[in-house]
Design a protein around this motif. Structure first.
Motif, mmCIF file in Angstrom:
data_model
loop_
_atom_site.group_PDB
_atom_site.id
_atom_site.type_symbol
_atom_site.label_atom_id
_atom_site.label_comp_id
_atom_site.label_asym_id
_atom_site.label_seq_id
_atom_site.Cartn_x
_atom_site.Cartn_y
_atom_site.Cartn_z
ATOM 1 N N MET A 262 0.258 -1.183 0.133
ATOM 2 C CA MET A 262 -0.129 -0.192 0.142
ATOM 3 C C MET A 262 0.573 1.153 0.228
ATOM 4 N N ILE A 263 1.178 1.703 -0.935
ATOM 5 C CA ILE A 263 1.642 3.497 -0.914
ATOM 6 C C ILE A 263 0.769 4.360 -0.221
ATOM 7 N N CYS A 264 1.283 5.215 0.474
ATOM 8 C CA CYS A 264 1.350 6.403 0.932
ATOM 9 C C CYS A 264 1.514 7.331 0.299
ATOM 10 N N ASP A 265 1.250 8.417 -0.324
ATOM 11 C CA ASP A 265 1.588 9.250 -1.362
ATOM 12 C C ASP A 265 1.187 10.244 -0.619
ATOM 13 N N TRP A 266 2.306 11.073 -0.014
ATOM 14 C CA TRP A 266 2.268 12.648 0.824
ATOM 15 C C TRP A 266 2.266 12.854 -0.963
ATOM 16 N N HIS A 267 1.733 15.119 -0.558
ATOM 17 C CA HIS A 267 2.546 15.528 -1.083
ATOM 18 C C HIS A 267 1.417 16.995 0.028
ATOM 19 N N TYR A 268 3.051 18.142 0.316
ATOM 20 C CA TYR A 268 2.225 19.016 0.942
ATOM 21 C C TYR A 268 2.361 20.388 0.175
ATOM 22 N N GLU A 269 2.638 20.070 -0.666
ATOM 23 C CA GLU A 269 3.211 21.951 -1.020
ATOM 24 C C GLU A 269 1.922 22.167 -2.135
ATOM 25 N N THR A 287 -3.926 9.229 -1.020
ATOM 26 C CA THR A 287 -3.101 10.411 -0.652
ATOM 27 C C THR A 287 -3.194 10.907 0.563
ATOM 28 N N CYS A 288 -1.771 11.998 0.697
ATOM 29 C CA CYS A 288 -1.725 12.200 2.284
ATOM 30 C C CYS A 288 -1.738 13.921 2.267
ATOM 31 N N PRO A 289 -2.680 14.263 2.421
ATOM 32 C CA PRO A 289 -1.884 15.759 3.027
ATOM 33 C C PRO A 289 -1.616 15.933 4.411
ATOM 34 N N TRP A 290 -1.030 17.295 4.629
ATOM 35 C CA TRP A 290 -1.114 18.099 5.820
ATOM 36 C C TRP A 290 -1.154 18.904 6.428
ATOM 37 N N TYR A 318 -7.451 3.367 -5.878
ATOM 38 C CA TYR A 318 -7.594 4.465 -5.986
ATOM 39 C C TYR A 318 -8.265 4.507 -4.144
ATOM 40 N N GLN A 319 -7.252 4.487 -2.975
ATOM 41 C CA GLN A 319 -7.895 3.707 -1.874
ATOM 42 C C GLN A 319 -8.166 5.136 -0.939
ATOM 43 N N GLY A 320 -8.114 6.158 -0.906
ATOM 44 C CA GLY A 320 -8.629 6.774 -0.194
ATOM 45 C C GLY A 320 -7.925 8.299 0.211
ATOM 46 N N MET A 321 -8.094 8.462 1.025
ATOM 47 C CA MET A 321 -7.376 9.828 2.069
ATOM 48 C C MET A 321 -6.774 9.427 3.542
ATOM 49 N N MET A 322 -5.522 10.630 3.732
ATOM 50 C CA MET A 322 -5.078 10.378 5.125
ATOM 51 C C MET A 322 -4.257 11.613 5.388
ATOM 52 N N GLN A 323 -5.523 11.780 6.771
ATOM 53 C CA GLN A 323 -4.359 12.842 7.106
ATOM 54 C C GLN A 323 -3.178 12.425 7.659
ATOM 55 N N THR A 324 -1.582 13.566 7.305
ATOM 56 C CA THR A 324 -0.979 13.491 8.384
ATOM 57 C C THR A 324 -0.603 14.582 9.511
ATOM 58 N N VAL A 325 -0.409 13.997 10.331
ATOM 59 C CA VAL A 325 0.138 15.020 11.444
ATOM 60 C C VAL A 325 1.877 14.867 11.608
ATOM 61 N N TRP A 326 2.949 15.823 11.599
ATOM 62 C CA TRP A 326 3.813 15.259 12.116
ATOM 63 C C TRP A 326 4.488 16.001 13.340
ATOM 64 N N SER A 327 3.411 16.245 14.176
ATOM 65 C CA SER A 327 4.490 17.035 15.826
ATOM 66 C C SER A 327 3.548 16.081 17.035
ATOM 67 N N SER A 328 3.895 15.911 17.212
ATOM 68 C CA SER A 328 3.613 14.691 18.477
ATOM 69 C C SER A 328 2.234 14.865 18.867
ATOM 70 N N ALA A 329 2.228 14.289 19.190
ATOM 71 C CA ALA A 329 0.538 13.254 19.857
ATOM 72 C C ALA A 329 0.224 14.782 20.379
ATOM 73 N N GLY A 330 1.011 15.051 21.124
ATOM 74 C CA GLY A 330 0.625 15.950 22.397
ATOM 75 C C GLY A 330 0.115 17.551 22.963
ATOM 76 N N GLN A 331 1.323 18.002 20.930
ATOM 77 C CA GLN A 331 1.293 18.961 20.748
ATOM 78 C C GLN A 331 0.356 19.118 20.190
ATOM 79 N N PHE A 332 -0.294 18.027 19.065
ATOM 80 C CA PHE A 332 -1.318 18.454 18.010
ATOM 81 C C PHE A 332 -2.457 18.130 18.953
ATOM 82 N N LEU A 333 -2.592 17.822 20.178
ATOM 83 C CA LEU A 333 -4.684 17.785 20.731
ATOM 84 C C LEU A 333 -4.009 19.032 21.334
ATOM 85 N N ASP A 334 -2.539 19.725 21.997
ATOM 86 C CA ASP A 334 -2.607 21.095 22.869
ATOM 87 C C ASP A 334 -3.308 22.003 21.437
#
Ligand SMILES: [Zn+2]
Length: 366
Positions: A262-269, A287-290, A318-334
C-alpha cells in the motif's frame, strides 16, 4: 405498526448504514496518521479518537511508534519513557469500539537519526549504520557537506533483519494488526560508495529488495505492508524535488516492488496527481495531505474523481485519503483543543487541514 409507518421507521433506521456504505464506496480508506502519544497523553488521545475521529468516520489510524514502546523482545531499544502494553491495549480497544483499524509504524531503512540525534537502533547496533564514516554533528544544519539528512541502516547487513523483525512482530502482535507501516520515506543514504556490501549496487534494486524483504516477512502472518511513496517518484523529471520524490534513482523501484504494497502518497506543497501513476503501475494508493486545507480539499475531490472515472481494473487501487500530522500527539492535541496557539497565522495547520478535509469528505458522502 402499520405498513407505511414501518417503512418510514425502517428507512430512518437504515440511513446511517446507507451513508456509511456510500462513504466506503467513495473512499474506502479514511485515515489519520500521527506519532503515538506519550504515556501521559494516552487518555486524552483516546478522547480524541472517541470524540473527533469516530464521528468523522475515520476508519484507519496509523500510529508512528518507533521506540516509544516497552519492547520485551529487545528492551535495549525502548525509549526511556515508552508506552506499556496496557496503554497500547487501551488505544486498541478504543479503535475497535469505533471500527477503526489501527496500524503501527516503525521507520525502517531510513530515518534512523534526526538532526544530531541517533535513534535507538543505530545507537545500540552501530554496525548496522550504512554510513559509519559520517559523524553526527554537534549542531545539525541543512545543507551540510555530508548530505546528512537522516541515517539509514544497511539493508544488506546480515543480521539487521533479525533484530528489526523481532520488534516489528512484537508491535503487530500487541496492536493485533493485520498491516504494518514501515515508513521508508526520504531515504537519502542508500548504496553508499563506502559500504562494503552495498557499494556499486543499483539503488532502485536495493530499495525494492528491502521492500520485498519486509513485505515477505509480514506476508508469513498475512500482514500487509504500507510505505510512504516518495522514493518511487522521479524527482527530477517531475519537478517534485528531492523530498517528495527521489533524486537518487530509487524511483525505478516502482516497477520492482510487489504489487500488494500500500502506497501512502504524501504531497504537502501542491495537489500533485501522482496517485494516477501508482494506480497505473498496479499499486494501491492513498493520498496524504498535511497542513494546507485548500489542497486537501482538491486532493480529496481528485481521489473521488479518479475512482469514478477510471477503469474497473484501476478503480479500487485508489484507496482514499489520510491526514498526516508531524508534530507529537501531545502538541497536536494542544493545538487542536486550543490549549496552545499555533504561530502559523495563515491557518495552514494540521488541525485545520484535518477539519477541512473531513468536512469535505462528509459533504461528498451525503
Ligand atoms: Zn550497505
Amino acid at each position: 405498526m402499520n405498513k407505511p409507518l414501518f417503512i418510514i421507521f425502517y428507512f430512518l433506521l437504515s440511513l446511517p448504514l446507507y451513508s456509511q456504505a456510500k462513504l466506503d464506496t467513495l473512499l474506502p480508506v479514511r485515515g489519520f496518521c500521527i506519532g503515538a502519544p506519550q504515556p501521559k497523553d494516552v487518555d486524552r488521545f483516546i478522547k480524541f479518537i472517541n470524540e473527533e475521529l469516530a464521528p468523522r468516520k475515520v476508519n484507519t489510524l496509523i500510529l508512528r511508534v518507533d521506540f516509544n514502546y516497552q519492547y520485551e523482545s529487545h528492551p535495549e531499544l525502548r525509549d526511556s519513557i515508552a508506552l506499556s502494553k496496557k496503554e497500547v491495549k487501551k488505544m486498541v480497544a478504543a479503535c475497535r469500539k469505533n471500527n477503526i483499524t489501527i496500524i503501527p509504524q516503525i521507520n525502517l531503512l531510513g530515518h534512523q537519526s534526526w538532526a544530531n540525534t541517533t535513534h535507538n537502533l543505530l545507537k545500540k547496533y552501530p554496525e548496522f549504520d550504512e554510513t559509519p564514516h559520517v559523524q553526527m554533528p554537534a549542531k545539525y544544519q541543512w545543507p551540510n557537506p555530508d548530505g546528512l539528512y537522516c541515517k539509514s541502516y544497511c539493508p544488506l547487513h546480515p543480521t539487521v533483519h533479525t533484530i528489526v523483525f523481532d520488534i516489528v512482530d512484537e508491535m503487530c502482535d500487541v496492536f493485533g494488526s493485520n498491516a504494518f507501516h514501515a515508513g521508508m520515506d526520504e531515504v537519502f543514504y542508500l548504496g553508499d560508495d563506502k559500504c562494503p556490501r552495498c557499494a556499486g549496487r543499483d539503488k532502485a534494486e536495493l530499495f525494492a529488495g528491502e521492500v520485498r524483504t519486509i513485505r515477505d516477512h509480514l506476508a508469513q502472518k498475512n500482514r500487509k505492508l504500507w510505505i510512504w511513496g516518495d522514493r518511487l517518484l522521479d524527482g527530477k523529471t517531475t519537478g517534485l524535488g528531492m523530498w517528495e520524490a527521489s533524486y537518487n534513482n530509487t524511483y525505478k523501484a516502482i516497477d520492482l516492488i510487489p504489487k500488494d504494497v500500500m502506497i501512502c502518497d504524501w504531497h504537502y506543497e501542491r495537489p500533485d496527481q501522482t496517485p494516477v501513476l501508482f494506480a497505473m503501475k498496479g499499486l494501491q494508493v492513498i493520498t496524504c495531505p498535511w497542513r494546507m486545507p485548500k489542497f486537501a480539499v482538491l486532493q480529496t475531490q481528485d481521489m473521488v474523481r479518479f475512482r469514478a472515472s477510471s477503469t474497473p481494473e484501476m478503480k479500487d487501487r485508489y484507496q482514499g485519503m489520510m491526514q498526516t500530522v508531524w508534530s507529537s500527539a501531545g502538541q497536536f492535541l494542544d493545538e487542536y483543543y486550543g490549549q496552545a496557539t499555533n504561530s502559523n497565522v495563515s491557518g495552514n495547520t494540521a488541525s485545520n487541514c484535518f477539519r477541512t478535509m473531513y468536512n469535505e469528505i462528509t459533504q461528498l458522502g451525503k
